[in-house]
Write a protein that holds these residues in place. Structure first.
Motif, PDB file in Angstrom:
ATOM      1  N   GLU A 116       0.830  -1.208   0.000  1.00 44.05           N
ATOM      2  CA  GLU A 116       0.000   0.000   0.000  1.00 44.05           C
ATOM      3  C   GLU A 116       0.866   1.260   0.000  1.00 44.05           C
ATOM      4  O   GLU A 116       1.818   1.349   0.768  1.00 44.05           O
TER       5      GLU A 116
ATOM      6  N   ARG B 241     -11.968  -2.335  20.303  1.00 42.60           N
ATOM      7  CA  ARG B 241     -10.597  -2.851  20.201  1.00 42.60           C
ATOM      8  C   ARG B 241     -10.620  -4.117  19.342  1.00 42.60           C
ATOM      9  O   ARG B 241     -11.608  -4.843  19.309  1.00 42.60           O
ATOM     10  N   PHE B 242      -9.492  -4.361  18.664  1.00 49.72           N
ATOM     11  CA  PHE B 242      -9.391  -5.511  17.761  1.00 49.72           C
ATOM     12  C   PHE B 242      -8.397  -6.524  18.315  1.00 49.72           C
ATOM     13  O   PHE B 242      -7.296  -6.159  18.739  1.00 49.72           O
TER      14      PHE B 242
ATOM     15  N   TYR C  20      -2.273  -8.179   9.669  1.00 45.76           N
ATOM     16  CA  TYR C  20      -1.904  -6.778   9.472  1.00 45.76           C
ATOM     17  C   TYR C  20      -2.581  -5.904  10.524  1.00 45.76           C
ATOM     18  O   TYR C  20      -3.622  -6.242  11.080  1.00 45.76           O
TER      19      TYR C  20
ATOM     20  N   GLU D 126      -6.359  -7.398  11.789  1.00 47.10           N
ATOM     21  CA  GLU D 126      -7.228  -8.483  11.328  1.00 47.10           C
ATOM     22  C   GLU D 126      -6.490  -9.373  10.350  1.00 47.10           C
ATOM     23  O   GLU D 126      -5.309  -9.197  10.097  1.00 47.10           O
TER      24      GLU D 126
ATOM     25  N   LYS E 158      -4.649   7.877   2.567  1.00 44.86           N
ATOM     26  CA  LYS E 158      -5.682   6.919   2.969  1.00 44.86           C
ATOM     27  C   LYS E 158      -6.910   6.941   2.055  1.00 44.86           C
ATOM     28  O   LYS E 158      -7.511   5.898   1.793  1.00 44.86           O
TER      29      LYS E 158
ATOM     30  N   SER F 202      -0.718  -5.045   3.806  1.00 41.55           N
ATOM     31  CA  SER F 202      -1.906  -5.639   4.444  1.00 41.55           C
ATOM     32  C   SER F 202      -2.206  -6.986   3.798  1.00 41.55           C
ATOM     33  O   SER F 202      -1.532  -7.389   2.849  1.00 41.55           O
ATOM     34  N   ASP F 203      -3.228  -7.649   4.306  1.00 39.75           N
ATOM     35  CA  ASP F 203      -3.732  -8.915   3.761  1.00 39.75           C
ATOM     36  C   ASP F 203      -2.631  -9.950   3.473  1.00 39.75           C
ATOM     37  O   ASP F 203      -2.540 -10.485   2.356  1.00 39.75           O
TER      38      ASP F 203
ATOM     39  N   GLU G 188      -3.430  -1.722  11.503  1.00 36.81           N
ATOM     40  CA  GLU G 188      -3.492  -0.323  11.065  1.00 36.81           C
ATOM     41  C   GLU G 188      -3.452   0.586  12.285  1.00 36.81           C
ATOM     42  O   GLU G 188      -4.008   0.250  13.333  1.00 36.81           O
ATOM     43  N   THR G 189      -2.805   1.733  12.102  1.00 36.46           N
ATOM     44  CA  THR G 189      -2.729   2.680  13.209  1.00 36.46           C
ATOM     45  C   THR G 189      -3.744   3.803  13.012  1.00 36.46           C
ATOM     46  O   THR G 189      -4.212   4.057  11.903  1.00 36.46           O
ATOM     47  N   LYS G 190      -4.025   4.468  14.095  1.00 38.86           N
ATOM     48  CA  LYS G 190      -4.985   5.557  14.146  1.00 38.86           C
ATOM     49  C   LYS G 190      -4.489   6.763  13.336  1.00 38.86           C
ATOM     50  O   LYS G 190      -3.317   7.119  13.425  1.00 38.86           O
ATOM     51  N   ALA G 191      -5.395   7.382  12.597  1.00 36.40           N
ATOM     52  CA  ALA G 191      -5.029   8.603  11.876  1.00 36.40           C
ATOM     53  C   ALA G 191      -5.561   9.810  12.635  1.00 36.40           C
ATOM     54  O   ALA G 191      -6.592   9.728  13.302  1.00 36.40           O
TER      55      ALA G 191
ATOM     56  N   PHE H  78      -5.556  -1.246  18.196  1.00 37.81           N
ATOM     57  CA  PHE H  78      -6.551  -0.316  17.650  1.00 37.81           C
ATOM     58  C   PHE H  78      -7.270  -0.921  16.449  1.00 37.81           C
ATOM     59  O   PHE H  78      -8.482  -0.839  16.303  1.00 37.81           O
ATOM     60  N   TYR H  79      -6.504  -1.527  15.547  1.00 37.81           N
ATOM     61  CA  TYR H  79      -7.103  -2.230  14.413  1.00 37.81           C
ATOM     62  C   TYR H  79      -6.135  -3.294  13.914  1.00 37.81           C
ATOM     63  O   TYR H  79      -4.981  -2.989  13.595  1.00 37.81           O
TER      64      TYR H  79
ATOM     65  N   GLY I 261      -5.644  12.706   8.572  1.00 39.81           N
ATOM     66  CA  GLY I 261      -5.275  11.410   8.010  1.00 39.81           C
ATOM     67  C   GLY I 261      -3.840  11.034   8.314  1.00 39.81           C
ATOM     68  O   GLY I 261      -3.394   9.953   7.977  1.00 39.81           O
TER      69      GLY I 261
END
Lengths: 157, 445
Positions: free
Chosen positions: B178, B362-363, B399, B385, B182, B435-436, B401-404, B382-383, B408
């Protein structure tokens, strides 16, 4: 003692600043429950015809405001008979990617179905889901997420 | 319950008998990693020069890769080479065990290599320093360009010999690279060795691509692409670069995965606001509908014996994990905890299902038995999956992801791995955001 008073004053000032900044970020009135009700990010298909509707977390049911917007879109589409549209369904970033693709598809179809009940042929309405892939607001906060949970009607021709 | 304990004990005793003295226990977090000395491989003086690498340093480079692999498991503590007391060629012939024990090493890896007639010949030995004997000796011959793979294969052999489990170093990761802001991410399919080297981009980034997954032989990848703005499942041959659309569906197909025999692709098909699970036989092209329910059914994953499918569905009102027979009968909900559950992925060993859980914003990445019991949450963030299993069923890659912030900024997507013990969480380095991830099986079996 003097120091204490100074500290207390400082705290009051700080507290005031916190309250002010809280007001400026949450903008009471832009959210009803967690559905976005503001005007930011919205574009218009024609004057007075908003292009998008917003959804609650994990939901695809249309709110009263969403139905109102879609009726305006239907009226606009009836007047412009040659126009076809794509309804793009989106989700916020707080779900798993694959589920969000399905959720976006469900939202776009909820909008499409409603347009059809107002006499717009399904042939004029394409549907595509982008899941969480195309946020309109890149921030990670409840306001941004509410703006990203949306279906957007886009003119094709 | 008593029976289970007995079986475990017997296995442990048997392994102890078979493996002499050193044995690394991987069933819990290892707070006391095994000190291992990995000697540079001796380079034969008659070796040819190469354009690919500095031949004189190749032995050292290979030993460094083995060292990194060993360290990345959290099970081994590779010792500093400065303390090594014997020259590589002499140690490889016959180590002075007492000298190596002096630097607190319990295992020693030695080796030598020769490049001749455009062939790379590598030999390695694994020594048990406590028992003062050789545990393993192997040699490989290959083309010189495969030198990194040789290091990974040696790492696998060492891991296998010392833990009694299959290795996972001679493997690749396929993922989505990526770049960009965003709201306008550019996503490309990318392939790399498990340690982040040899990265190759398989698509140009002109269209959005998501969720690539290997077939069992690692030659094919199924993924989702928005080519021509038609979100569909595709099949890509990595060697030839040829890709084709999977099936002829009048709507979005997504969430693809191969069956364990590689003959079918299972995926979701969304139409009129409803997503169901379908499979397509790659030879006959016959499409079968597997679930038929007005809810969202997606993220299907086969059990390794092909008899069952785990998937997530919101038929109860919220996203939960279900298991059914592979023909769609016998659907049973297996998650009942508080929160949402998604992305079930069956372990290659068949015993566990990895999943993503969302609770109170929360994830979590977790594992549970395939009947839903024994849930263990391994990591919270935070995220995060999309877990994918290492071929030995010991490590998960996923993967995060962090908070924006409001503009962004601060957003990132990175690959991470964690042991199913919940220990040894690590960043898997990639040159772009990623990711993925999907982990291949062992390239050489």
């Amino acid at each position: 003692m003097k120091l204490n008073i100074a500290l207390r004053n400082l705290l009051i000032v700080l507290f005031g600043a916190l309250v002010l900044s809280a007001c400026s970020t949450t903008k009471k009135g832009d959210l009803s429950g967690d559905v976005y009700t503001g005007k930011e990010t919205i574009e218009y298909l024609a004057s007075g015809v908003p292009d998008r509707v917003f959804f609650a977390t994990n939901k695809s049911s249309l709110t009263t405001a969403a139905r109102d917007t879609l009726r305006k879109q239907a009226t606009f589409l009836r007047k412009n008979k040659d126009l076809t549209v794509t309804v793009e369904g989106h989700a916020d970033e707080r779900g798993t990617r694959e589920y969000n693709l399905a959720l976006g598809e469900r939202r776009a179809n909820a909008a499409k179905d409603y347009l059809m009940t107002y006499g717009i042929s399904g042939k004029r309405i394409n549907v595509i889901s982008y899941g969480k892939e195309k946020p309109v607001n890149p921030a990670s906060n409840p306001l941004a997420w509410s703006q990203n949970r949306r279906s957007v009607t886009v003119k094709v021709n | 319950m008593k029976k289970i304990i007995l079986i475990f004990l017997m296995i442990a005793i048997n392994l102890n008998n078979a493996n002499a003295l050193i044995k690394v226990d991987i069933t819990r977090g290892n707070l006391d990693p095994l000190p291992i000395a990995i000697s540079p491989l001796h380079v034969d003086k008659n070796s040819q020069k190469s354009d690919l690498f500095d031949t004189n340093k190749l032995g050292e480079e290979i030993s460094k890769i083995i060292e990194q692999n060993a360290r990345s498991t959290g099970l081994f503590n590779p010792l500093n080479k400065d303390a090594f007391v014997q020259k590589p060629d002499i140690a490889h012939l016959k180590p002075r065990f007492e000298d190596w024990r002096l630097i607190k090493a319990q295992a020693l890896v030695t080796g030598k290599l020769l490049i001749k007639d455009d062939k790379l010949k590598v030999e390695f030995r694994l020594w048990d320093l406590t028992a003062a004997k050789e545990m393993q000796a192997l040699s490989f011959t290959t083309t010189p360009s495969n030198w990194r793979r040789v290091a990974h294969i040696i790492s696998d052999k060492i891991y296998e010999r010392l833990t009694g489990e299959g290795g996972y170093f001679d493997t690749r990761i396929i993922f989505v690279s990526e770049t960009g802001p965003k709201e306008q991410r550019v996503k490309k399919l990318a392939l790399m060795d498990q340690d982040g080297h040899n990265i190759k981009y398989l698509t140009l980034g002109n269209e959005l691509v998501l969720t690539p997954r290997f077939n069992p032989t690692n030659q094919l990848v199924t993924y989702m692409s928005y080519f021509r703005n038609m979100p569909r499942v595709y099949l890509l041959d990595i060697e030839t670069g040829i890709q084709e659309i999977v099936g002829n569906f009048p709507g979005m197909t997504f969430a693809p995965r191969f069956s364990p025999d590689g003959k079918k692709i299972i995926m979701s098909f969304a139409k009129d606001g409803n997503s169901d699970i379908y499979s397509m036989d790659l030879n006959t092209r016959v499409v079968e509908q597997i679930t038929k329910h007005p809810s969202i059914d997606t993220s299907p994953s086969f059990s390794p014996d092909g008899k069952f499918i785990a998937f997530n569905s919101d038929r109860s009102g919220l996203q939960q994990i279900y298991v059914m027979r592979s023909d769609g009968t016998g659907v049973k909900r297996i998650t009942h905890g508080k929160g949402l559950y998604g992305t079930p992925v069956w372990s290659p060993r068949g015993d566990l299902i990895a999943f993503t859980k969302v609770r109170k914003g929360r994830f979590y990445i977790g594992v549970m038995r395939s009947d839903g019991s024994g849930e263990r949450l391994l990591t919270e963030n935070f995220y995060q999956e999309a877990p994918s299993w290492s071929p030995n069923g010991r490590v998960l890659i996923f993967y995060r992801e962090t908070k924006a912030d409001k503009t962004g900024k601060g957003f990132s997507a990175k690959l991470w791995s964690i042991d199913i013990t919940g220990y040894n969480e690590r960043r898997v380095k990639t040159e772009t955001d990623a990711s993925d991830p999907s982990w291949s099986s062992l390239l050489s079996k």
